[in-house]
Design a protein around this motif. Structure first.
Motif, short mmCIF file in Angstrom:
data_model
loop_
_atom_site.label_atom_id
_atom_site.label_comp_id
_atom_site.label_asym_id
_atom_site.label_seq_id
_atom_site.Cartn_x
_atom_site.Cartn_y
_atom_site.Cartn_z
N SER A 1 -1.46 11.25 7.23
CA SER A 1 -0.94 9.95 8.03
C SER A 1 -1.81 8.94 8.15
O SER A 1 -1.20 7.87 8.97
CB SER A 1 -1.46 11.24 9.05
OG SER A 1 -2.13 11.45 9.41
N ARG A 2 -1.84 9.23 6.92
CA ARG A 2 -3.37 7.51 7.11
C ARG A 2 -2.47 6.39 5.58
O ARG A 2 -1.72 6.74 4.54
CB ARG A 2 -4.59 7.33 6.82
CG ARG A 2 -5.25 6.91 6.32
CD ARG A 2 -6.43 7.14 6.17
NE ARG A 2 -7.59 6.49 5.89
CZ ARG A 2 -8.44 5.96 5.74
NH1 ARG A 2 -9.24 7.74 5.62
NH2 ARG A 2 -9.52 4.97 5.65
N PHE A 3 -2.13 5.00 5.93
CA PHE A 3 -1.90 4.56 5.34
C PHE A 3 -3.18 3.63 4.68
O PHE A 3 -4.16 3.49 5.48
CB PHE A 3 -1.13 2.72 6.23
CG PHE A 3 -0.72 2.18 5.31
CD1 PHE A 3 0.61 2.03 4.55
CD2 PHE A 3 -1.17 1.32 5.14
CE1 PHE A 3 1.37 1.64 3.72
CE2 PHE A 3 -0.77 -0.21 4.62
CZ PHE A 3 0.43 0.57 3.15
N GLU A 4 -2.65 3.71 3.04
CA GLU A 4 -4.54 2.99 1.93
C GLU A 4 -3.48 1.48 1.96
O GLU A 4 -2.96 1.49 1.55
CB GLU A 4 -3.98 3.98 1.84
CG GLU A 4 -4.87 5.16 1.40
CD GLU A 4 -5.73 6.35 0.79
OE1 GLU A 4 -5.00 5.75 -1.12
OE2 GLU A 4 -5.97 7.11 0.59
N TYR A 5 -4.01 0.63 2.58
CA TYR A 5 -3.65 -1.02 1.64
C TYR A 5 -4.17 -0.62 -0.21
O TYR A 5 -4.91 -0.70 -0.20
CB TYR A 5 -5.23 -1.92 2.98
CG TYR A 5 -4.86 -3.28 2.00
CD1 TYR A 5 -3.47 -4.02 1.99
CD2 TYR A 5 -5.92 -3.73 1.25
CE1 TYR A 5 -2.81 -5.45 1.67
CE2 TYR A 5 -5.70 -5.16 0.80
CZ TYR A 5 -4.76 -5.69 1.13
OH TYR A 5 -4.93 -7.13 0.49
N ASP A 6 -3.29 -1.70 -0.15
CA ASP A 6 -3.50 -1.76 -2.03
C ASP A 6 -3.06 -3.27 -2.41
O ASP A 6 -1.16 -3.15 -1.98
CB ASP A 6 -2.80 -0.40 -2.45
CG ASP A 6 -2.68 -1.03 -3.95
OD1 ASP A 6 -3.13 -1.77 -5.18
OD2 ASP A 6 -2.57 -0.14 -4.84
N PRO A 7 -3.44 -4.15 -2.40
CA PRO A 7 -2.95 -5.24 -2.78
C PRO A 7 -2.05 -5.30 -4.50
O PRO A 7 -1.08 -6.01 -3.98
CB PRO A 7 -3.91 -6.34 -3.12
CG PRO A 7 -4.96 -5.32 -2.89
CD PRO A 7 -4.54 -4.29 -2.66
N GLY B 1 1.05 -1.37 0.12
CA GLY B 1 -0.29 -0.19 -0.37
C GLY B 1 1.40 1.42 0.13
O GLY B 1 1.84 1.10 -0.06
N ARG B 2 0.32 2.37 0.25
CA ARG B 2 0.99 3.69 0.55
C ARG B 2 0.34 4.55 1.24
O ARG B 2 -0.70 4.62 1.49
CB ARG B 2 1.34 4.18 -0.65
CG ARG B 2 -0.10 4.66 -1.65
CD ARG B 2 -0.31 5.35 -2.67
NE ARG B 2 0.01 4.05 -4.21
CZ ARG B 2 -0.54 3.55 -4.17
NH1 ARG B 2 -1.64 3.30 -3.78
NH2 ARG B 2 0.39 2.08 -4.85
N TRP B 3 1.16 5.32 1.49
CA TRP B 3 0.85 6.35 2.67
C TRP B 3 0.10 7.74 2.03
O TRP B 3 0.81 8.32 1.27
CB TRP B 3 2.26 6.96 3.46
CG TRP B 3 2.13 5.75 4.62
CD1 TRP B 3 3.50 4.99 4.30
CD2 TRP B 3 1.86 5.25 5.79
NE1 TRP B 3 3.37 3.86 5.30
CE2 TRP B 3 2.63 4.90 6.52
CE3 TRP B 3 1.05 6.15 6.97
CZ2 TRP B 3 1.86 4.14 7.63
CZ3 TRP B 3 0.96 5.85 8.07
CH2 TRP B 3 1.28 5.06 8.57
N ALA B 4 -1.07 7.79 2.82
CA ALA B 4 -1.51 9.41 1.89
C ALA B 4 -1.50 10.69 3.28
O ALA B 4 -2.37 10.17 3.96
CB ALA B 4 -3.08 9.02 1.69
N ALA C 1 0.11 -2.98 -5.38
CA ALA C 1 1.24 -2.39 -5.13
C ALA C 1 2.86 -2.93 -4.94
O ALA C 1 3.14 -4.26 -4.05
CB ALA C 1 0.79 -0.75 -3.29
N SER C 2 3.31 -2.28 -5.10
CA SER C 2 4.76 -2.58 -5.34
C SER C 2 5.43 -2.43 -3.77
O SER C 2 6.56 -2.43 -3.17
CB SER C 2 5.83 -2.56 -6.38
OG SER C 2 6.17 -0.71 -6.58
N ILE C 3 4.60 -1.01 -2.72
CA ILE C 3 5.77 -0.65 -2.14
C ILE C 3 5.00 -0.87 -0.75
O ILE C 3 3.46 -1.36 -0.86
CB ILE C 3 5.85 0.83 -2.07
CG1 ILE C 3 4.27 2.20 -2.42
CG2 ILE C 3 7.32 1.32 -3.17
CD1 ILE C 3 4.65 2.96 -2.28
#
Length: 165
Positions: free
Chosen positions: A111-117, A106-109, A119-121
C-alpha cells in the motif's frame, strides 16, 4: 509557543534566588521540555502521521533535524523541528494547487508508493487538498495544561520549603 506570565515569574524568581533556585528551575524546565517532546511524539502516533518515522524522530533532543534549545540564566526552552514538511502534516496542504496533473515515477510496494526517478512506471497525481491532523496543536494544548499544573506544584513546593507552611 508563548506561555503568559512566564517572564514575570522568571523576574520574581531571579529576585528570590538564594541557594541555586535558578538551577533548580532550569532542571525542571529541561524536564518539562523532554515531556513536551514525548507529548508531540504521542500525538504524531495517535494521529497516524508515521510513515518512515522521520517526522516522529525529528522531535528528539539532540537529533540533527531537531530544534531543542535551552539556556541557563534566562531559563529559555525552545522545542521544534527543522523538517520543512512538519507544518504541512499539522496544517494540511494542497498538492498541485493550480489543477495540473503531475507524473511521479516509481512503483507500489503493497500500500506504499516508492519513488524511483528512473522507473518507467509510476502514478499520476492530480490536484487535491490533504487535511492536516493537528498533531502540534493538540500537543501544545496538552502541554500548556500540564505546564501550568506542574508550575503550580513546583512553586508551592518551593514556598512550602522556604516559608515553612
Amino acid at each position: 509557543m508563548k506561555i503568559d506570565g512566564l517572564d514575570r515569574l522568571l523576574s520574581q524568581l531571579q529576585q528570590a534566588n538564594s541557594g541555586g533556585l535558578t538551577a533548580q528551575y532550569q532542571e525542571w524546565l529541561q524536564e518539562m521540555g523532554l515531556q513536551f517532546l514525548d507529548i508531540i511524539q504521542d500525538e504524531i502516533i495517535k494521529e497516524k502521521a508515521v510513515d518512515t518515522g522521520r517526522l516522529l524522530n525529528s522531535f528528539q533532543k539532540g537529533d540533527k533535524e531537531n530544534h531543542f534549545l535551552t539556556s541557563r540564566g534566562g531559563l529559555t526552552l525552545e522545542v521544534g523541528t527543522q523538517l520543512d514538511y512538519a507544518s504541512y502534516v499539522n496544517d494540511g496542504h494542497a498538492i498541485s494547487s493550480n489543477g495540473e496533473r503531475r507524473w511521479v515515477p516509481g512503483r507500489w510496494a503493497g500500500s506504499r508508493f516508492e519513488y524511483d526517478p528512473n522507473a518507467s512506471i509510476g502514478m499520476m497525481l492530480s490536484s487535491q487538498w490533504i487535511e492536516g491532523n493537528g498533531y502540534w496543536d493538540h500537543a501544545v494544548m496538552l502541554y500548556e495544561q500540564m505546564f501550568e499544573h506542574s508550575l503550580d506544584r513546583k512553586l508551592q513546593s518551593w514556598i512550602d520549603r522556604h516559608f515553612g507552611r
